[in-house]
Design a protein around this motif. Structure first.
Motif: not given
Length: 377
Positions: A10-11, A57-60, A72-73, A85-86
């Motif tokens: 999601n982005r 900013v990538i949350l894995v 986070a969403s 978000l990945i």
């Protein structure tokens, strides 16, 4: 890096503050951090980003069984961050903290794509970066650092630590700082000047993207991946800056998300007061010997000379004889530390620390007094 499967993404595109500077990506592994992720993102949103092109900013997310993804969403409504978000599933052999960090860094490299330059920063989902974090680290990268290993501050205000653990934490930190100064005096390095330290924490790391691309592979041990990443850079003679600031505040919890991580160590020490110190905390005399030999090796190293030849020239015995030519000083030094009994790390017990602190202070007083006398009036 392979070793993981992307499950969903999601982005949300926030203001990336486009400039003509190389892009920056922040990569954060997340596992069951519903209680902390909003605070982490709040701190990132408050960062000073003047002159910074923050691409993402990538949350894995990996192996979450709580509401981390949903939390986070839901945060996105207040974001001023270009947030991605990945969720991934790590291969069984990589289903640990090191694998999660490597996956996050790999996805950050993918986000940069073919763009020239670029910087990748990483922190932890239970940590809070300071306002100046990105600007100060980017300045060090722009100044020639290939990697920056920053310091952390443990949030003791939220800690439920027994007094024995608090006392041990303070005395170890005091002795570690003395060893840092001894190291800098014995083995000065132009790109890593004093004040500096010797620690590595995944809560406060940054890399020039091209430096990560130079590594044979992203290290992914079950734990200690932060030090493994920095060691991999040092083995390639990349410029690593162990910067005393900016400091990232990280959790003081005793129940962690990764086996063998900081929380496990703190928990074990809270129950068993006499557990050995970290391997980097060694006797003062041993540390002086190590730093002095490293400085000698740095001066005498020549690319293409076999490791064993350098060991012989230093008078350092080695268990193994390697006839292979070395192209990088860092790789050679790490080989010497692995193979020489005189450079084996013997951790101290907590009871040893007061005596060793006295020795370290005496050594520094003598060394600094000599240095001051050598300055012309």
């Amino acid at each position: 890096m392979t070793g993981f499967t992307t499950l969903r993404t999601n982005r949300w595109t926030g203001p990336s503050m486009e400039t003509d500077t190389p892009p920056v990506v922040v990569a954060i592994p997340v596992r069951n951090e519903a209680e902390n992720i909003a605070g982490c993102l709040d701190a990132l949103a408050r960062m000073d980003r003047r002159g910074i092109q923050l691409l993402a900013v990538i949350l894995v997310f990996n192996g979450c069984s709580d509401t981390s993804w949903e939390t986070a969403s839901a945060w996105r409504g207040s974001t001023r961050l270009p947030l991605r978000l990945i969720e991934v599933a790590l291969d069984p052999a990589l289903n640990h903290a090191g694998g999660a960090r490597a996956a996050a860094l790999s996805l950050a490299l993918t986000a940069l794509g073919e763009r020239r330059g670029g910087t990748i920063l990483t922190t932890d989902a239970d940590s809070r970066v300071p306002r100046e974090w990105m600007v100060q680290i980017q300045a060090m990268i722009d100044g020639g650092a290939d990697a920056v290993a920053g310091e952390i501050t443990v949030d003791e205000t939220a800690a439920v630590w027994p007094e024995s653990l608090r006392s041990r934490h303070r005395i170890e930190a005091e002795y570690a700082s003395l060893l840092d100064e001894i190291d800098a005096l014995c083995d000065p390095v132009p790109h890593n000047p004093w004040p500096r330290h010797r620690r590595c924490s995944g809560a406060n790391l940054a890399f020039r993207a091209d430096a990560l691309r130079e590594l044979r592979a992203l290290p992914a041990p079950p734990y200690g991946e932060d030090r493994a990443l920095v060691d991999a850079c040092l083995a390639r003679d990349l410029s690593v800056r162990h910067a005393p600031s900016p400091r990232v505040e990280t959790s003081s919890r005793l129940t962690g998300r990764a086996s063998g991580g900081m929380a496990d160590t703190l928990s074990d020490r809270s129950r068993q007061h006499d557990l050995p110190c970290d391997a980097m905390i060694e006797a003062c005399s041993t540390h002086v010997y190590r730093a002095t030999q490293r400085a000698r090796a740095r001066r005498t190293f020549m690319p293409g000379v076999p490791d064993a030849a350098l060991a012989h020239s230093l008078g350092v015995p080695a268990h193994q004889i390697s006839g292979a030519p070395s192209l990088h000083f860092g790789d050679t030094w790490q080989w010497l530390e692995r193979c020489s009994p005189s450079l084996a790390r013997v951790p101290l017990s907590p009871g040893d620390l007061p005596r060793e602190i006295t020795k370290a202070k005496a050594w520094l007083a003598k060394r600094l007094n000599v240095a001051l006398r050598e300055i012309p009036a």
